[in-house]
Design a protein around this motif. Structure first.
Motif, PDB file in Angstrom:
ATOM      1  N   LEU A 116      53.038 -26.486   6.791  1.00 22.25           N
ATOM      2  CA  LEU A 116      52.121 -26.849   5.707  1.00 22.25           C
ATOM      3  C   LEU A 116      50.770 -26.171   5.891  1.00 22.25           C
ATOM      4  O   LEU A 116      50.130 -25.774   4.906  1.00 22.25           O
ATOM      5  CB  LEU A 116      51.957 -28.367   5.660  1.00 22.25           C
ATOM      6  CG  LEU A 116      53.224 -29.158   5.319  1.00 22.25           C
ATOM      7  CD1 LEU A 116      52.968 -30.648   5.423  1.00 22.25           C
ATOM      8  CD2 LEU A 116      53.703 -28.810   3.912  1.00 22.25           C
ATOM      9  N   LEU A 117      50.341 -26.027   7.137  1.00 24.23           N
ATOM     10  CA  LEU A 117      49.079 -25.334   7.391  1.00 24.23           C
ATOM     11  C   LEU A 117      49.166 -23.870   6.969  1.00 24.23           C
ATOM     12  O   LEU A 117      48.223 -23.321   6.387  1.00 24.23           O
ATOM     13  CB  LEU A 117      48.724 -25.445   8.876  1.00 24.23           C
ATOM     14  CG  LEU A 117      47.411 -24.796   9.304  1.00 24.23           C
ATOM     15  CD1 LEU A 117      46.230 -25.452   8.595  1.00 24.23           C
ATOM     16  CD2 LEU A 117      47.232 -24.894  10.817  1.00 24.23           C
ATOM     17  N   GLY A 118      50.319 -23.219   7.242  1.00 25.76           N
ATOM     18  CA  GLY A 118      50.480 -21.827   6.812  1.00 25.76           C
ATOM     19  C   GLY A 118      50.485 -21.683   5.302  1.00 25.76           C
ATOM     20  O   GLY A 118      49.858 -20.766   4.756  1.00 25.76           O
ATOM     21  N   VAL A 119      51.188 -22.586   4.607  1.00 25.03           N
ATOM     22  CA  VAL A 119      51.204 -22.535   3.139  1.00 25.03           C
ATOM     23  C   VAL A 119      49.802 -22.774   2.581  1.00 25.03           C
ATOM     24  O   VAL A 119      49.365 -22.101   1.634  1.00 25.03           O
ATOM     25  CB  VAL A 119      52.202 -23.576   2.592  1.00 25.03           C
ATOM     26  CG1 VAL A 119      52.126 -23.655   1.074  1.00 25.03           C
ATOM     27  CG2 VAL A 119      53.616 -23.228   3.022  1.00 25.03           C
ATOM     28  N   PHE A 120      49.088 -23.732   3.162  1.00 23.54           N
ATOM     29  CA  PHE A 120      47.731 -24.021   2.694  1.00 23.54           C
ATOM     30  C   PHE A 120      46.829 -22.807   2.877  1.00 23.54           C
ATOM     31  O   PHE A 120      45.990 -22.510   2.013  1.00 23.54           O
ATOM     32  CB  PHE A 120      47.169 -25.216   3.458  1.00 23.54           C
ATOM     33  CG  PHE A 120      45.826 -25.686   2.958  1.00 23.54           C
ATOM     34  CD1 PHE A 120      45.745 -26.589   1.910  1.00 23.54           C
ATOM     35  CD2 PHE A 120      44.659 -25.229   3.523  1.00 23.54           C
ATOM     36  CE1 PHE A 120      44.519 -27.028   1.443  1.00 23.54           C
ATOM     37  CE2 PHE A 120      43.428 -25.658   3.067  1.00 23.54           C
ATOM     38  CZ  PHE A 120      43.358 -26.552   2.024  1.00 23.54           C
ATOM     39  N   LEU A 176      48.098 -10.274   1.034  1.00 25.85           N
ATOM     40  CA  LEU A 176      47.788 -11.691   1.224  1.00 25.85           C
ATOM     41  C   LEU A 176      48.469 -12.243   2.470  1.00 25.85           C
ATOM     42  O   LEU A 176      47.838 -12.915   3.295  1.00 25.85           O
ATOM     43  CB  LEU A 176      48.231 -12.476  -0.022  1.00 25.85           C
ATOM     44  CG  LEU A 176      47.874 -13.971  -0.024  1.00 25.85           C
ATOM     45  CD1 LEU A 176      46.365 -14.152  -0.049  1.00 25.85           C
ATOM     46  CD2 LEU A 176      48.504 -14.652  -1.239  1.00 25.85           C
ATOM     47  N   VAL A 177      49.749 -11.936   2.639  1.00 26.44           N
ATOM     48  CA  VAL A 177      50.475 -12.403   3.831  1.00 26.44           C
ATOM     49  C   VAL A 177      49.908 -11.754   5.092  1.00 26.44           C
ATOM     50  O   VAL A 177      49.800 -12.383   6.146  1.00 26.44           O
ATOM     51  CB  VAL A 177      51.974 -12.116   3.685  1.00 26.44           C
ATOM     52  CG1 VAL A 177      52.715 -12.434   4.974  1.00 26.44           C
ATOM     53  CG2 VAL A 177      52.565 -12.925   2.528  1.00 26.44           C
ATOM     54  N   GLY A 178      49.519 -10.485   4.973  1.00 20.59           N
ATOM     55  CA  GLY A 178      48.943  -9.809   6.127  1.00 20.59           C
ATOM     56  C   GLY A 178      47.646 -10.449   6.588  1.00 20.59           C
ATOM     57  O   GLY A 178      47.452 -10.694   7.785  1.00 20.59           O
ATOM     58  N   TRP A 179      46.750 -10.728   5.629  1.00 22.76           N
ATOM     59  CA  TRP A 179      45.477 -11.370   5.991  1.00 22.76           C
ATOM     60  C   TRP A 179      45.710 -12.782   6.520  1.00 22.76           C
ATOM     61  O   TRP A 179      45.024 -13.218   7.450  1.00 22.76           O
ATOM     62  CB  TRP A 179      44.541 -11.407   4.783  1.00 22.76           C
ATOM     63  CG  TRP A 179      43.872 -10.101   4.512  1.00 22.76           C
ATOM     64  CD1 TRP A 179      44.081  -9.260   3.456  1.00 22.76           C
ATOM     65  CD2 TRP A 179      42.874  -9.470   5.325  1.00 22.76           C
ATOM     66  NE1 TRP A 179      43.296  -8.150   3.554  1.00 22.76           N
ATOM     67  CE2 TRP A 179      42.531  -8.246   4.689  1.00 22.76           C
ATOM     68  CE3 TRP A 179      42.237  -9.801   6.513  1.00 22.76           C
ATOM     69  CZ2 TRP A 179      41.583  -7.376   5.215  1.00 22.76           C
ATOM     70  CZ3 TRP A 179      41.297  -8.933   7.040  1.00 22.76           C
ATOM     71  CH2 TRP A 179      40.982  -7.743   6.391  1.00 22.76           C
ATOM     72  N   ALA A 180      46.670 -13.498   5.926  1.00 16.01           N
ATOM     73  CA  ALA A 180      46.964 -14.839   6.419  1.00 16.01           C
ATOM     74  C   ALA A 180      47.506 -14.788   7.844  1.00 16.01           C
ATOM     75  O   ALA A 180      47.122 -15.599   8.699  1.00 16.01           O
ATOM     76  CB  ALA A 180      47.959 -15.529   5.495  1.00 16.01           C
ATOM     77  N   LEU A 203      46.937 -12.441  10.066  1.00 15.38           N
ATOM     78  CA  LEU A 203      45.834 -12.067  10.952  1.00 15.38           C
ATOM     79  C   LEU A 203      44.928 -13.262  11.228  1.00 15.38           C
ATOM     80  O   LEU A 203      44.495 -13.487  12.370  1.00 15.38           O
ATOM     81  CB  LEU A 203      45.038 -10.919  10.319  1.00 15.38           C
ATOM     82  CG  LEU A 203      43.830 -10.422  11.110  1.00 15.38           C
ATOM     83  CD1 LEU A 203      44.269  -9.865  12.459  1.00 15.38           C
ATOM     84  CD2 LEU A 203      43.070  -9.358  10.320  1.00 15.38           C
ATOM     85  N   THR A 204      44.644 -14.043  10.182  1.00 15.52           N
ATOM     86  CA  THR A 204      43.792 -15.220  10.354  1.00 15.52           C
ATOM     87  C   THR A 204      44.429 -16.230  11.292  1.00 15.52           C
ATOM     88  O   THR A 204      43.771 -16.782  12.191  1.00 15.52           O
ATOM     89  CB  THR A 204      43.517 -15.872   8.990  1.00 15.52           C
ATOM     90  OG1 THR A 204      42.939 -14.906   8.106  1.00 15.52           O
ATOM     91  CG2 THR A 204      42.569 -17.046   9.128  1.00 15.52           C
ATOM     92  N   LEU A 205      45.730 -16.485  11.093  1.00 12.06           N
ATOM     93  CA  LEU A 205      46.418 -17.428  11.971  1.00 12.06           C
ATOM     94  C   LEU A 205      46.458 -16.933  13.405  1.00 12.06           C
ATOM     95  O   LEU A 205      46.265 -17.710  14.357  1.00 12.06           O
ATOM     96  CB  LEU A 205      47.839 -17.663  11.460  1.00 12.06           C
ATOM     97  CG  LEU A 205      47.994 -18.594  10.249  1.00 12.06           C
ATOM     98  CD1 LEU A 205      49.450 -18.633   9.809  1.00 12.06           C
ATOM     99  CD2 LEU A 205      47.506 -19.991  10.579  1.00 12.06           C
ATOM    100  N   SER A 206      46.701 -15.641  13.581  1.00 11.59           N
ATOM    101  CA  SER A 206      46.771 -15.087  14.935  1.00 11.59           C
ATOM    102  C   SER A 206      45.428 -15.193  15.644  1.00 11.59           C
ATOM    103  O   SER A 206      45.353 -15.624  16.804  1.00 11.59           O
ATOM    104  CB  SER A 206      47.236 -13.634  14.879  1.00 11.59           C
ATOM    105  OG  SER A 206      48.504 -13.524  14.259  1.00 11.59           O
ATOM    106  N   LEU A 207      44.363 -14.815  14.946  1.00 13.65           N
ATOM    107  CA  LEU A 207      43.034 -14.912  15.555  1.00 13.65           C
ATOM    108  C   LEU A 207      42.671 -16.366  15.852  1.00 13.65           C
ATOM    109  O   LEU A 207      42.095 -16.670  16.899  1.00 13.65           O
ATOM    110  CB  LEU A 207      41.991 -14.282  14.637  1.00 13.65           C
ATOM    111  CG  LEU A 207      42.047 -12.754  14.494  1.00 13.65           C
ATOM    112  CD1 LEU A 207      41.015 -12.272  13.491  1.00 13.65           C
ATOM    113  CD2 LEU A 207      41.821 -12.083  15.844  1.00 13.65           C
ATOM    114  N   GLY A 208      43.013 -17.250  14.912  1.00 17.56           N
ATOM    115  CA  GLY A 208      42.729 -18.663  15.150  1.00 17.56           C
ATOM    116  C   GLY A 208      43.477 -19.204  16.351  1.00 17.56           C
ATOM    117  O   GLY A 208      42.926 -19.982  17.146  1.00 17.56           O
ATOM    118  N   LEU A 209      44.739 -18.786  16.515  1.00 19.95           N
ATOM    119  CA  LEU A 209      45.519 -19.236  17.650  1.00 19.95           C
ATOM    120  C   LEU A 209      44.949 -18.705  18.955  1.00 19.95           C
ATOM    121  O   LEU A 209      44.851 -19.437  19.952  1.00 19.95           O
ATOM    122  CB  LEU A 209      46.977 -18.799  17.492  1.00 19.95           C
ATOM    123  CG  LEU A 209      47.936 -19.192  18.602  1.00 19.95           C
ATOM    124  CD1 LEU A 209      48.012 -20.703  18.723  1.00 19.95           C
ATOM    125  CD2 LEU A 209      49.318 -18.610  18.347  1.00 19.95           C
TER     126      LEU A 209
END
Length: 770
Positions: A166-170, A205-209, A211-217
């Motif tokens: 759900l976090l990824g979809v959001f 869009l998927v690429g930026w998402a 990247l954002t998730l990876s950096l956040g992790l």
């Protein structure tokens, strides 16, 4: 009748004259159906996140899911009525919101529960009402914030990875919403659903998402974990009503259910002749363990039971440090198990009705200690025993009464049910080997009577075997700490786990059978043997049962504890310092999980161990070698820099010149490879920066233009505004720009006048490239 019919009409006319009945300004109305649909998706994901995260953790109504279609219907109605005042609907919405607030206060007083869920459900109800009146962009902004708040509530409640999808979809929806919202704020013209799709292409869009998730992790894993607990409002379930007359002397454990024996035949003979035995979890004699409940959580511990448990999650624990989640201790050895020698020595503690805090009696030793906060959430039903880290000082529990026995075990008036949450603050002592080795041996008589007890006829043979094992040490072992450490290691190395262990005879002693007959036993038998061996040489010891730390999930921060994580340890008493545990079970660490001096990056270390458990061993070895090589390379690089620094100012000048040359070269190369419109805009920013008007990284192009407009001449300001507007239209609206005109605007900004040289540019290039 005519007058009665005229009253509603007059009310509507009057309402239309009020600010509530005025239609929104044409410039404020949001016409983008795609933006509205994505905002509704954000809200729906937020509602779903609260329901999914609360499942199995706290009480939340499943009817919250009805808010998704209701808010969707409201959003559709609001889009159809976006140009109208909707005065009557606004009045109904206000009344519904007041009613929802009243229901919230009623539930808060009469149905106590997790206030986070109550507030989230109130917010969901308000969002449903609000969705019927969303004409303007700022109204959609309120819905975005509500969706974000609901995701935050879900994140604080969630204890499993079910929240992660759900976090990824959001995140995907949020990125698309931010892009369309920014286009709307720039005043770009909306031409319909299809014309907006270019701004949210799935690939980027998927690429930026990602990247954002990876950096956040990466940031999450690398953040140091400080030991302090800044918030003292600890999680705990609402107060539960308990029956009167609680004494704390009774323990209810479903692992002990006495079976029926065949008439005329002893239980022991039935155990020998039957594959299942006569007793299932009996308090004495042979039998079989319960399939889900650990047999040690009781006032009596029968170690003549055989069999294994089926894995089942019992609880999830969030703790500042790992440890052995201690439940109960035993001081009297019976020959085939353990019991509490003084079961009536139980103290009942009552907390105030105004607070959840219960202060527990605690005697601190001379050593250093650290405060550790743990929050327990039950996933399955559990006996009326309260697991904690050793030396618990504060308990935040949902009952007003608890009990504590003479060995530090906590008990509840009722069984611990699934979904219950409580918090414990323990003062955990550091283990200092040198201090414990120098501890005195002046044990009190009461301590010796309680913790040196052995059945008649057991001590002599066990003492001889203990002394013979100690004699094998390469150096003399004189202090109790080194003796306990050596004996625990000797049991690990010289005896083995035996899953097919036969039952004990009625008068057969477990420890003597372990040492001289079977040469091993069940895991808990190792701890019993170590405890009895230490008692045989005059060292006070007791058996303690509880849970190992379990499986740590670095993404949720919880320790997932199963029933199969339950086992027994040996605790040894050291005067002036207290009790410390030893683990003689093969396959376990010699010392249970303990405090570290400064383990700020424990999450990163545990995450790597968690990932490495899923990878094949050769790959893990290769990654470790690569990391070691990169570390050596980094060390050599730092050593080279330090060597150059020792050369003096000449080396520093050379380093500065080299770095500056690389920076200028990189900037020129990047500028040359930009699209023409982007390049012209960057040249303008560079010019203004040289004039002392740099653009801040937090400013949008339009915000920057408005800030410097009054600081430059009028002609240059007009050229700047035109260039900024053209850049925004190209960058965010995809509109084709007149490149010669933009080049002249840049010339005006630099020189204050136009130029007349003919320059030819292609006109129909949407990307802005020549």
């Amino acid at each position: 009748m005519a007058r009665l019919r005229a009253r509603p009409q007059n009310f509507c006319r009057w309402l239309a004259t009020t600010p509530l009945g005025r239609p929104p300004e044409v410039t404020e109305v949001e016409h983008s159906s795609l933006l509205r649909g994505l905002v509704q998706g954000l809200v729906s994901v937020g509602i779903l996140a609260v329901v999914v995260a609360a499942a199995g953790v706290t009480e939340a109504s499943i009817f919250n899911l009805l808010a998704i279609p209701l808010s969707g219907a409201g959003a559709f109605y609001s889009w159809r009525q976006r140009r109208r005042s909707n005065a009557l609907v606004k009045g109904l919405i206000a009344g519904a919101m007041v009613l929802a607030l009243g229901v919230f206060f009623f539930r808060l007083l009469h149905q106590p529960g997790d206030t986070r869920i109550l507030l989230a459900e109130l917010l969901i109800q308000l969002q449903v009402c609000h969705s019927f009146d969303l004409p303007r962009r700022k109204d959609l902004g309120y819905s975005m914030v509500i969706g974000l708040i609901l995701m935050g509530v879900g994140a604080t409640i969630s204890q499993t990875l079910s929240f992660a999808p759900l976090l990824g979809v959001f995140l995907l929806l949020a990125l698309a919403v931010l892009m369309l919202d920014y286009r709307s704020r720039l005043g770009l013209q909306v031409r319909g659903w299809r014309s907006e799709q270019w701004a949210i292409k799935p690939g980027p869009l998927v690429g930026w998402a990602g990247l954002t998730l990876s950096l956040g992790l990466v940031i999450f894993l690398c953040l140091p974990r400080l030991p302090g607990y800044q918030i003292q409002n600890f999680p705990v379930s609402f107060t539960l009503q308990t029956p009167a007359g609680f004494t704390g002397r009774q323990i209810i454990n479903p692992a002990y259910r006495q079976g029926r024996a065949r008439s005329g035949e002893s239980p022991f003979n039935q155990a020998l002749s039957s594959p299942r035995g006569p007793a299932e979890g009996g308090l004495a004699g042979p039998g079989w363990v319960d399939s889900t409940a650990y047999y040690g959580f009781n006032q009596q511990m029968n170690q003549n039971l055989r069999g294994v448990m089926q894995p089942k999650v019992v609880m999830r624990i969030r703790s500042q440090a790992p440890g052995f989640w201690r439940v109960l201790a035993f001081d009297r050895y019976t020959g085939q198990g353990w019991t509490q020698g003084q079961p009536d020595r139980v103290q009942t503690l009552t907390r105030s009705e105004l607070t959840y805090q219960t202060l527990l009696p605690l005697e601190m030793g001379l050593g250093r200690w650290q405060e550790v906060v743990q929050t327990y959430t039950l996933v399955s039903n559990f006996p009326n025993l309260i697991p904690t880290l050793h030396q618990a000082r504060e308990l935040y529990f949902p009952t007003q009464e608890v009990a504590i026995d003479d060995q530090g075990g906590l008990r509840s008036p009722i069984g611990l049910e699934a979904g219950m949450t409580y918090t414990v603050v323990s003062k955990v002592a550091f283990r200092d080997r040198s201090q414990l080795g120098q501890a005195p041996r002046n044990y009190s008589r009461s301590l010796q009577r309680q913790y040196l007890q052995l059945p008649a006829g057991v001590g002599d043979r066990v003492r001889q075997q203990t002394q013979s094992l100690l004699a094998l040490s390469p150096k003399p072992l004189r202090d109790p700490y080194e003796q306990a450490l050596y004996l625990a290691q000797a049991l690990k190395q010289r005896y083995s786990l035996q899953p097919d262990l036969p039952f004990l005879a009625p008068q057969e002693d477990l420890v003597e059978s372990f040492l001289f007959k079977t040469k091993g036993g069940y895991p808990d038998h190792f701890s019993t043997v170590l405890t009895v061996m230490l008692r045989s040489i005059g060292i006070p010891a007791r058996l303690v049962v509880g849970f190992g730390e379990g499986q740590f999930n670095p993404l949720t921060g919880f320790y997932v504890v199963r029933n199969t994580d339950a086992y027994a340890l040996t605790e040894v008493y050291f005067p002036q310092y207290g009790w410390f545990a030893f683990d003689p079970i093969p396959g376990h660490e010699l010392l249970p999980p303990e405090l570290r001096e400064s383990d700020y990056f424990s999450i990163l270390r545990r995450f790597w161990h968690w990932v490495a458990g899923w990878l094949p061993s050769p790959l893990v070895g290769g990654i470790n070698q690569l990391v070691n090589y990169l570390g050596q390379l980094l060390n050599h690089g730092l050593a080279g820099v330090m060597a150059m620094v020792r050369w003096g100012w000449v080396a520093l000048v050379l380093l500065g010149l080299g770095g500056g040359t690389l920076a200028v070269g990189w900037r020129c190369w990047r500028l040359a490879h930009l699209p023409p419109t982007e390049r012209i805009y960057q040249q303008m920013l560079t010019w203004f920066k040289q004039q002392g008007l740099p653009k801040q990284s937090s400013e949008t192009p339009l915000e920057y233009g408005r800030r410097i407009e009054a600081k430059i001449p009028v002609k240059q300001a007009e050229a700047m505004k035109s260039l900024v507007t053209a850049y925004v239209s190209w960058r965010y609206g995809g509109e084709t720009q007149n490149l010669p005109d933009l080049t002249q605007k840049l010339y005006i900004i630099r020189h204050g006048s136009t130029w007349q040289l003919p320059i030819y540019w292609p006109r129909n290039d949407r990307s802005g490239r020549p």
